[in-house]
Each structure stands twice: as C-alpha cells, then as structure tokens.
Design a protein around this motif. Structure first.
Motif, mmCIF file in Angstrom:
data_model
loop_
_atom_site.group_PDB
_atom_site.id
_atom_site.type_symbol
_atom_site.label_atom_id
_atom_site.label_comp_id
_atom_site.label_asym_id
_atom_site.label_seq_id
_atom_site.Cartn_x
_atom_site.Cartn_y
_atom_site.Cartn_z
ATOM 1 N N ARG B 243 0.830 -1.204 0.000
ATOM 2 C CA ARG B 243 0.000 0.000 0.000
ATOM 3 C C ARG B 243 0.866 1.257 0.000
ATOM 4 O O ARG B 243 0.609 2.211 -0.727
ATOM 5 N N SER B 244 1.906 1.222 0.826
ATOM 6 C CA SER B 244 2.772 2.397 0.945
ATOM 7 C C SER B 244 3.484 2.697 -0.365
ATOM 8 O O SER B 244 3.586 3.848 -0.792
ATOM 9 N N ILE B 245 3.963 1.645 -1.031
ATOM 10 C CA ILE B 245 4.648 1.845 -2.312
ATOM 11 C C ILE B 245 3.665 2.383 -3.349
ATOM 12 O O ILE B 245 3.968 3.306 -4.104
ATOM 13 N N ARG B 246 2.446 1.823 -3.342
ATOM 14 C CA ARG B 246 1.446 2.263 -4.304
ATOM 15 C C ARG B 246 1.123 3.750 -4.101
ATOM 16 O O ARG B 246 1.063 4.522 -5.056
ATOM 17 N N ASP B 247 0.933 4.159 -2.834
ATOM 18 C CA ASP B 247 0.657 5.569 -2.545
ATOM 19 C C ASP B 247 1.802 6.454 -3.008
ATOM 20 O O ASP B 247 1.611 7.571 -3.477
ATOM 21 N N LEU B 248 3.010 5.933 -2.839
ATOM 22 C CA LEU B 248 4.191 6.713 -3.192
ATOM 23 C C LEU B 248 4.265 6.907 -4.699
ATOM 24 O O LEU B 248 4.530 8.001 -5.192
ATOM 25 N N VAL B 249 3.973 5.821 -5.417
ATOM 26 C CA VAL B 249 4.035 5.887 -6.878
ATOM 27 C C VAL B 249 2.945 6.807 -7.420
ATOM 28 O O VAL B 249 3.159 7.590 -8.334
ATOM 29 N N GLN B 250 1.758 6.725 -6.794
ATOM 30 C CA GLN B 250 0.654 7.562 -7.253
ATOM 31 C C GLN B 250 0.706 8.966 -6.667
ATOM 32 O O GLN B 250 -0.231 9.743 -6.809
ATOM 33 N N ASN B 252 0.263 9.959 -3.736
ATOM 34 C CA ASN B 252 -0.732 10.275 -2.713
ATOM 35 C C ASN B 252 -0.088 10.678 -1.402
ATOM 36 O O ASN B 252 -0.637 11.429 -0.624
ATOM 37 N N SER B 253 1.086 10.132 -1.147
ATOM 38 C CA SER B 253 1.771 10.515 0.085
ATOM 39 C C SER B 253 3.269 10.436 -0.141
ATOM 40 O O SER B 253 3.738 9.792 -1.068
ATOM 41 N N LYS B 254 3.974 11.143 0.704
ATOM 42 C CA LYS B 254 5.423 11.142 0.565
ATOM 43 C C LYS B 254 6.080 10.306 1.643
ATOM 44 O O LYS B 254 7.287 10.265 1.770
ATOM 45 N N ILE B 255 5.230 9.661 2.455
ATOM 46 C CA ILE B 255 5.773 8.958 3.609
ATOM 47 C C ILE B 255 6.063 7.511 3.261
ATOM 48 O O ILE B 255 5.211 6.805 2.711
ATOM 49 N N LEU B 256 7.268 7.092 3.571
ATOM 50 C CA LEU B 256 7.618 5.683 3.417
ATOM 51 C C LEU B 256 7.252 4.989 4.714
ATOM 52 O O LEU B 256 7.748 5.345 5.763
ATOM 53 N N SER B 257 6.390 4.001 4.624
ATOM 54 C CA SER B 257 6.014 3.341 5.871
ATOM 55 C C SER B 257 7.135 2.407 6.313
ATOM 56 O O SER B 257 7.923 1.926 5.508
ATOM 57 N N VAL B 258 7.164 2.183 7.640
ATOM 58 C CA VAL B 258 8.216 1.341 8.199
ATOM 59 C C VAL B 258 8.018 -0.108 7.757
ATOM 60 O O VAL B 258 8.901 -0.946 7.869
ATOM 61 N N ASP B 259 6.834 -0.379 7.204
ATOM 62 C CA ASP B 259 6.578 -1.724 6.685
ATOM 63 C C ASP B 259 7.483 -2.074 5.509
ATOM 64 O O ASP B 259 7.743 -3.244 5.243
ATOM 65 N N ILE B 260 7.953 -1.059 4.785
ATOM 66 C CA ILE B 260 8.727 -1.346 3.573
ATOM 67 C C ILE B 260 10.044 -2.066 3.869
ATOM 68 O O ILE B 260 10.270 -3.155 3.328
ATOM 69 N N PRO B 261 10.912 -1.509 4.737
ATOM 70 C CA PRO B 261 12.136 -2.271 5.013
ATOM 71 C C PRO B 261 11.871 -3.629 5.643
ATOM 72 O O PRO B 261 12.598 -4.590 5.382
ATOM 73 N N ILE B 262 10.802 -3.717 6.438
ATOM 74 C CA ILE B 262 10.472 -5.014 7.046
ATOM 75 C C ILE B 262 10.077 -6.011 5.961
ATOM 76 O O ILE B 262 10.598 -7.129 5.891
ATOM 77 N N ALA B 263 9.171 -5.581 5.087
ATOM 78 C CA ALA B 263 8.718 -6.468 4.016
ATOM 79 C C ALA B 263 9.872 -6.854 3.110
ATOM 80 O O ALA B 263 9.967 -7.986 2.644
ATOM 81 N N LEU B 264 10.759 -5.909 2.906
ATOM 82 C CA LEU B 264 11.935 -6.175 2.076
ATOM 83 C C LEU B 264 12.765 -7.299 2.687
ATOM 84 O O LEU B 264 13.168 -8.245 2.002
ATOM 85 N N GLY B 265 13.008 -7.205 3.976
ATOM 86 C CA GLY B 265 13.784 -8.222 4.675
ATOM 87 C C GLY B 265 13.092 -9.576 4.641
ATOM 88 O O GLY B 265 13.697 -10.600 4.344
ATOM 89 N N ILE B 266 11.780 -9.566 4.935
ATOM 90 C CA ILE B 266 11.028 -10.826 4.949
ATOM 91 C C ILE B 266 11.035 -11.475 3.566
ATOM 92 O O ILE B 266 11.272 -12.674 3.426
ATOM 93 N N THR B 267 10.806 -10.653 2.543
ATOM 94 C CA THR B 267 10.775 -11.195 1.196
ATOM 95 C C THR B 267 12.142 -11.733 0.788
ATOM 96 O O THR B 267 12.238 -12.807 0.172
#
Lengths: 53, 814
Positions: B243-250, B252-267
């Motif tokens: 969701r955060s990446i999608r908002d960023l691309v569109q 809609n927001s400039k905030i990178l959620s902390v979920d991104i680095p976590i999801a990156l690590g998990i993936t």
C-alpha cells in the motif's frame, strides 16, 4: 533410524492438535475477556452461603 | 426488630458501607442507611443470595436520593425496545447493557445470578472490565423495562444513551483475535523449524547416504512449515508495504512506511530460502524467517494493548438520552430522540437533558448548561425564550417546543464539523517517518554498492551477498524497541492514573509546544466549592436560622452554604418548607425567611442576572445573596509554573472573566480567553495549528469536546476515570493533576530511551551487514544473531524505562 521420521510426524500432529485447540478457543472468544472468569471461579455453586456463617 | 436511636459509634450501612446519618433502618438485625439499600437486602435475602455480602463486606452501592419511578417507561415502546436488542425471537431476547456501577467480585456474582431473582431471565453474563452485562430473557415472562428497573433498584442502573442503540464494537475484537492466531501459528512454526534445523547446526555428514536422506526430509518439512509464516503471519506487513509503495508511486503521500524495510527483509529471506531449498538442497534461512516474524508480531501485540475499561471515543450520543417524553395531543408518548422533529412538544423532567434546541413553553426553567458551556451556574430562562440542546433542567418538569432536529442543534453541530466526518488522522510522528525513510534508502544503497563490488570481483557472490544485506538490515530490533519502550511507559503512566489511548500519543506528546487549559472542572475542582456572601451583615440569630434552614436540605447549594456558615450548636425550633430546586422558606418569631433563586425570592427584574445565586429575603425585603464558586485545584499554580518553561500556556474558559486577575499571575494577559463557546474553542486551536503550533488541550466537559478533538492531543480530565469523558487521546485522573509536568517529562525520557535503543540496534545492524557484504553470513549465524539482537534491544529498552521511572518515583503505587 527410520523411526525418526515417524516420530517427527507424530510430534507435529500432536502439536498441530494443540494449535487447532488454540484456534478454537480464540474463535470461541475465550481470550476476549480474561478477567471475569478469574473472578467467577471463586464463587461457590450452592445457594447455601448463609449456612457457612 | 431492634431500634437503636442513640449510639456512640457510627453505624455503617450493611449494604453500601456508608455512615447512617439519621437513625438507621433495621431489618434482620442489619442496619441500612436508606430505604434503597434495605430494599436490595430484602430482595437478596428473599432469593437466598446473601452470599453477595460474604464475598465483599458492604459491597453494595449507595442508593440514596435515587428515584427510578417512571424513568424507564420509554422502554415499553416497541421501537425503542427493539433498538436496544441484540437478538430477538419469539421466546428469547438478548440485550447488552453498560453498567457503570460494577466494581467488585460481588457484582459479578450477583449479576450472573440474576436469573434467580427474576423469573423469565434465562442467562446473564458480565464482562467485568468492560462492565457489560449480556442478558437473555423470555419476553413473554419479563419485559426489558422490568429488567432494567430491577437492575437499577439493585444499584446497577444501566446507562442507556443514544449510542446504546448503535452496535459497532464487534470489529476490534476480530482484529485482536487475528493477531493472536498469527502469533500462535508463527510461534508453532518457529519452534518446530528450529528443532528440525538442529541437525543442520551440528553439520550433517552429507557424504553419508543416511544423513543426506534425512536432510531432504527436514528441509522440505521446514519449507512446508514456513508457508503459513509467510502467507498468514507476515501478510499484514507485506500488504502494508505494498500500500505504501502504491501511494508513493501515485503521489498520494510522501511517507515511506516502516513496513517497507520489514517487508523487504522478509521477502529477501523467503525468496533466498526458497531458492536454496529447491535448487541447492541446502538449508535456507527458514528459522530466521519464522523467528523474525514471530518477534515482529509480539511487538505488534504489545503495541495494540489499550485500556479495556476506558473509552476514548465518545461523542454527544453517549451523553444524550435514548428517548424523550413527547406530548401527543392530550396524551403523552415516548419518542426515540433520533426521530424528534421540528414542532414536537417535549416534556423534560428534573435532571433530564434537553436533546434538541427548543423554545420554552412553561413559564420558567432553570437550565444547567455546564455540559455545553462549562459555565457552572444554572441559567434562569423565561417563557418564550430559547433553550439549547445539552442543557439540563433543574427543578419542576417543563414543556418545550422543538425548533431544530437533534443533529442540527447548536451543540451537535460540533460533530458535523469537517474534522468529525473523517477519522482523526493517525499521528504520523516525525521520528518514525524519518527513520523509515532513511533506513530504506540506506539499506538499498548498501545492497547496491555490495552488488556492484562483487560484480567486479566475483560474480557468484552477488546473489548471496545482496540478499544477506537485505535480510540482516531488516529493522526488527528497531521496530521492537519502539512498542516495548512505549508500552512500558504506557503501563507505568496507567498505574499512576494517566491513561493514554495508544503509543503514538506518547511520541506525539514530545512534539507539542503549546498547552491549552479549560478552567471550570479543569483548573477548578467542581466538588470543592467556595461560598461568598454579599449584602447586609447577618446577625447571630439570622445566622442560626439560616444554618437550620440550609442543613435541612440536601440540595448541593444548601449544603455548601450550610458548611460555609459553620457550626451553630444551638438548635432553634422553626418550621421549614422547601420547594425543590427553587428555595427554602422558614417562619421564626413571625418573620418570614426566604432563601432561594431570584424567582423564588422575587428579586426585582433589574437586579436579576443569569447567574443563579441564592438570595436571602426577610419578610420580603432582600438582604443579600450567597454566591458559590468552585475552588481551584491544589498546587495549580505550581503545575502551571513548571509547565511554563516548556510550553506556551493558554486558557479558554466558558465562564465569565471574574477570575481574570487571579489567573493573570500564571498566564500572559493576552493568553486568557473567557466566554468561549465550544465552537470558539475549536476554532482557536485550529488557528494556533495554522500558525505552526502543536497543541495539547486539557479539558473536562463536552463543551471542550470539539477542542479536544481538534487539538494534536486532547487530554480529558476526569474526577473518576470510570465516569464519562468526551472523546480524547488521554484521560488524566483529577487526583494526579499535579503530576502532569512529571508525566510529560517522563514521556520525554521515553523518546530518549527509544533513540538509545535505536542506536544499539544500529550497532547490531552494522556488525550484521559487515558479515553480509562479505557474503559470509551462514544460516546458523543468522539464526543466532537475529533473535539475540532483538531480545537484547528489548531488554535494554524495558529495563532502562523502569530505571527512569524508579528515579522519578513513578513506581511507588505499583
């Protein structure tokens, strides 16, 4: 040594059973309120509380 | 039967434990302070339920000055009854009530034995913390009204408001249940995977055919066990990052959620482990993956914990009645408040709330607007004038003609403001924002540099090195330190009676620079009253007579005046007549003494003003009046003085500016605002925010509700944390008002601790990344290193928080 495969599977099944039990308990709402049951267990079942005095 | 009239020791009521002031009522050798308490005992003993008293001595609730007659008649109306029911069928109905009176184990026992008292009640269950009673009953044998009346008689009057008819609290239960299940599944997988990985840790002998066969078995079992971890346990992080990446691309927001680095690590963990399992037949990092997700979920669980017994989300609907009496031609009927229309004639009884703006049809009314304006003295209103929603009638029943619907009324308009239509924005704190942004970019940069480096030196190392960087850099320890520190702080503050809605509030508190106080009920204490007498000096005899008059009445104003007059030992025999809510008159030596409202004493119209005073007249001649002010809280000056150094202080009061000179010593003169309506308060805060200020509003009543909501943080002050407070971010118990500066200071420390543990986990990440870039991170090292860093950071954060709390003497009450 083949038996270890059997043992591991058996262990997983047992633990999986408990996991299923936990699922049931959670969906049943047993963890929604953890205070009242602790109070409830202290009550006597009988109505004869007067006799105890 | 035994009657004791004079006893040297005080007799305590056997039901509620209060002192029996007048002679006690006796029944079966037990003493009771009032008829209400005695009735409850009779009901209980008739039904063999006296075990109630064995569990807790004097468990009951005082029933003095309670009168329920006719109060619940509206429940007989089918539409209204229907709106309260959870379930309805021919022979079983279910309803849930909120009972503010619930306070001890005896309550649980009695309420769950409710079916023994009233035939027709089938089953009752109490949720103690939430004070919710679920009742099933047979509608052919007992009615909802009878159940509610019986509950009220026993001292557990259900709170039935406009909000009771709305059922919407099912959602958060399912959310916390889902998290519990995720933790269970991930924990189950983690334990098993670690166990099955043990052979790997001790180096299997792959040359040996037997070991190799087992290895394949363990490997695929681990692979299977990891599937639910990734697809069920970690799903919320993956979705959040997406969701955060999608908002960023569109944009809609400039905030990178902390979920991104976590999801990156998990993936990264998942993809690399899958690759190794399926193509290299070597143990992947399944144990690290399961461990990581497990710790993250536990952190989330800590973060989600709130106070079940408090509600932070109340609006006017929680305060307004569900039904009101409406005149229908010559007869009267009850109508659901939501259905009240323009032109209806409502009948408002003593102490009832007016639910919609109306015109007064009765000759005279005393309306207490403290609920709306914060002005503590009731207003005198004459026929033909406006009365506003939220006012409470004091005295005789009045008739009013509705001229606006409930949702369009002056008070309720507040909730139609824009900021109420959308959810209050979840506070994005600078700390978390910045952190996520930099962390993601730095991680990606390191991964890129590592990849480029190995591209030039040894292409075969690119894949293991880059994935290892992403895996190790996953901010697990970082994300854990925040919830654990804030959770501990929240717990300690809660034990000190400062209840914070969630952890973000603590972070946000450190970013505020302006404090706004309400006066009435916030700086002043409603129960601490000061009486002033203005007028002709009273003689001793007059004093005595007044004392006798006021002490005979239970009205709060009379009580205050009676205390003010002090002790007068000599009793004088006079005849006293009290007109409820109006005044008291007495005859002594052929003189008529009158004490009461301007209306009652007949004060000339010119001298009347809207503030209610207790006027004194002797033989119709006015002598003077008593004015009652609420006193200021202890140490209020000290509190403000301490806060002055860190915050800009403002005062917004609904009252008149009588206290301006006194307040001027603590506030700057231009920071004092009086006669502020609720909407003024809201707009004032909006203005401050537009000027770049971040605000904390401290108020108590519904008149502050708009401001509390608009403010970055709204703190509701409450005399009793169990009672009703408007929607807010935190609830402060009035008894610890003087500790407010300490609490704010402690939350500042919380932030320092979080930063320190960030630093510690960055050290870990540094070491880990060091291994990773060299491509030497083995599964065993990862499995030991990652949980170890997480646990040590959590331990550090929690113990440091306790240390600070101990140094600040915040642990004493625990």
């Amino acid at each position: 040594m083949q038996v270890i495969i059997l043992l591991v599977i058996a262990a997983l099944v047992v633990a999986g059973g408990f996991l299923a039990a936990f699922f049931w308990a959670t969906k049943d709402g047993q963890f929604d309120d953890t205070i009242t049951p602790a109070v409830r267990i202290l009550f006597d079942d009988s109505d004869k509380s007067k006799k105890g005095e | 039967m035994l009657l004791e009239k004079e006893v040297s020791t005080q007799i305590l009521c056997d039901h509620c434990g209060e002192v029996c002031v007048e002679e006690s009522l006796v029944f079966e050798e037990k003493h009771f302070c009032c008829i209400g308490c005695k009735t409850v005992f009779e009901i209980l003993s008739e039904n063999n339920l006296c075990g109630y008293y064995d569990l807790n001595k004097n468990a009951g609730i005082s029933l003095k000055s309670k009168n329920f007659e006719g109060k619940f008649d509206y429940l007989n109306k089918p539409e209204i009854e229907e709106s309260l029911l959870d379930f309805r069928s021919k022979n079983i109905n279910k309803a849930t009530f909120y009972l503010p009176g619930v306070h001890c184990s005896s309550c649980v026992w009695l309420l769950e034995n409710f079916h023994k008292i009233r035939n027709g009640v089938l089953y009752s269950r109490l949720q103690f913390l939430k004070k919710e009673l679920s009742v099933s009953y047979d509608p052919e044998k007992v009615s909802l009204k009878e159940i509610v009346e019986l509950l009220a008689t026993l001292g557990y009057e259900p709170l039935i408001s406009l909000q009771s008819a709305e059922k919407d609290n099912k959602k958060d239960v399912s959310e916390s249940r889902k998290l519990l299940l995720q933790i269970a599944v991930t924990g189950f997988a983690m334990g098993n995977i670690m166990l099955l990985s043990f052979p790997e840790y001790f180096k299997l002998d792959l040359e040996n055919n037997v070991d190799a066969r087992y290895q394949a078995f363990f490997l695929y079992l681990n692979f299977a066990l990891s599937m639910p971890v990734f697809f069920f346990g970690a799903i919320d992080y993956l979705k959040g990052a997406w969701r955060s990446i999608r908002d960023l691309v569109q944009h809609n927001s400039k905030i990178l959620s902390v979920d991104i680095p976590i999801a990156l690590g998990i993936t990264a963990l998942f993809v690399r482990s899958t690759y190794e399992t399926l193509f290299l037949h070597s143990a992947g990092y399944w144990d690290s993956l399961a461990g990581l997700v497990f710790f993250l979920l536990v952190g989330k669980w800590v973060q989600m914990k709130t106070y079940d017994f408090l509600s932070f989300e109340r609006n006017y609907k929680s305060f307004f009645p569900l039904a009101v009496k409406v005149k229908n031609g010559t007869s009267t009927d009850y109508k659901n408040v939501a259905d009240i229309a323009k032109g209806d004639t409502m009948i408002i009884h003593n102490e009832e709330l007016i639910p919609a703006d109306s015109t007064l049809l009765s000759e005279h009314a005393h309306i207490d607007y403290s609920f709306v304006t914060g002005e503590s003295e009731p207003e005198s209103i004459w026929i033909g004038n406006q009365v506003f929603a939220g006012g409470r009638q004091k005295g005789r029943a009045i008739e009013v003609l509705v001229n606006k619907e409930v949702s369009q009324s002056y008070l309720t308009q507040l909730w139609n403001q824009d900021n109420y239509k959308k959810e209050k924005k979840v506070a994005h704190t600078q700390l978390a924002d910045n952190f996520a942004k930099y962390f993601t970019y730095i991680t990606l940069a390191i991964a890129l540099v590592t990849g480029l480096y190995w591209y030039q030196h040894d292409v075969s190392v690119i894949w293991p090195a880059v994935t290892a960087v992403l895996m190790v850099a996953c901010p697990c320890a970082l994300t854990l330190s925040m919830p654990f520190t804030m959770g501990t702080v929240m717990g300690i503050l809660g034990k000190n009676k400062f209840y914070v809605k969630n952890q973000e509030v603590i972070q946000l508190m450190n970013e505020t620079d302006t404090l706004i106080f309400d006066k009435t009920g916030t700086l002043t204490n409603a129960s601490k009253q000061e009486v002033v007498y203005l007028g002709n000096t009273l003689t001793d005899e007059e004093n005595q007579i007044l004392k006798a008059m006021t002490s005979s009445s239970v009205h709060p104003v009379s009580k205050a005046i009676s205390n003010f007059l002090g002790n007068n030992p000599d009793e004088i025999g006079i005849t006293i007549k009290e007109e409820k809510g109006q005044g008291i008159s007495a005859n002594h030596k052929n003189h008529l003494y009158q004490l009461g409202s301007d209306y009652f004493v007949n004060v000339p119209i010119d001298n009347r003003d809207n503030t209610a005073r207790a006027w004194l007249a002797i033989d119709g001649e006015i002598k003077g009046f008593f004015q009652i002010k609420s006193g200021y809280r202890e140490n209020w000056k000290q509190v403000l003085n301490t806060l002055k150094s860190r915050f800009g202080l403002f005062l917004l009061s609904g009252d008149k500016n009588t206290d301006a000179s006194m307040l001027a010593s603590e506030f700057e003169k231009t920071h004092l605002f009086f006669e502020q309506k609720p909407i003024d308060k809201l707009n004032f805060i909006k203005d401050l925010q537009e000027k770049g200020k971040r605000t904390i509003m401290i108020g108590d009543g519904i008149n502050d509700a708009g401001a509390l909501r608009q403010s970055d943080i709204g703190i509701a002050l409450s005399e009793d944390s169990q009672s009703f407070t408007p929607a807010s971010d935190a609830i402060l118990d009035a008894s610890v008002f003087e500790k407010l500066p300490l609490f704010l200071n402690f939350s500042k420390w919380a932030l320092i601790i979080v930063k320190l543990s960030f630093l510690l986990s960055l050290v870990y990440n540094f070491i880990g990344v060091g291994w990773a870039v060299s491509g030497k991170l083995s599964p065993v090292m990862a499995a030991i290193f990652m949980p170890l860093s997480s646990i040590s950071v959590v331990l550090f954060a929690v113990s440091f928080t306790y240390l600070v709390a101990w140094r600040k003497n915040l642990l004493k009450q625990m």
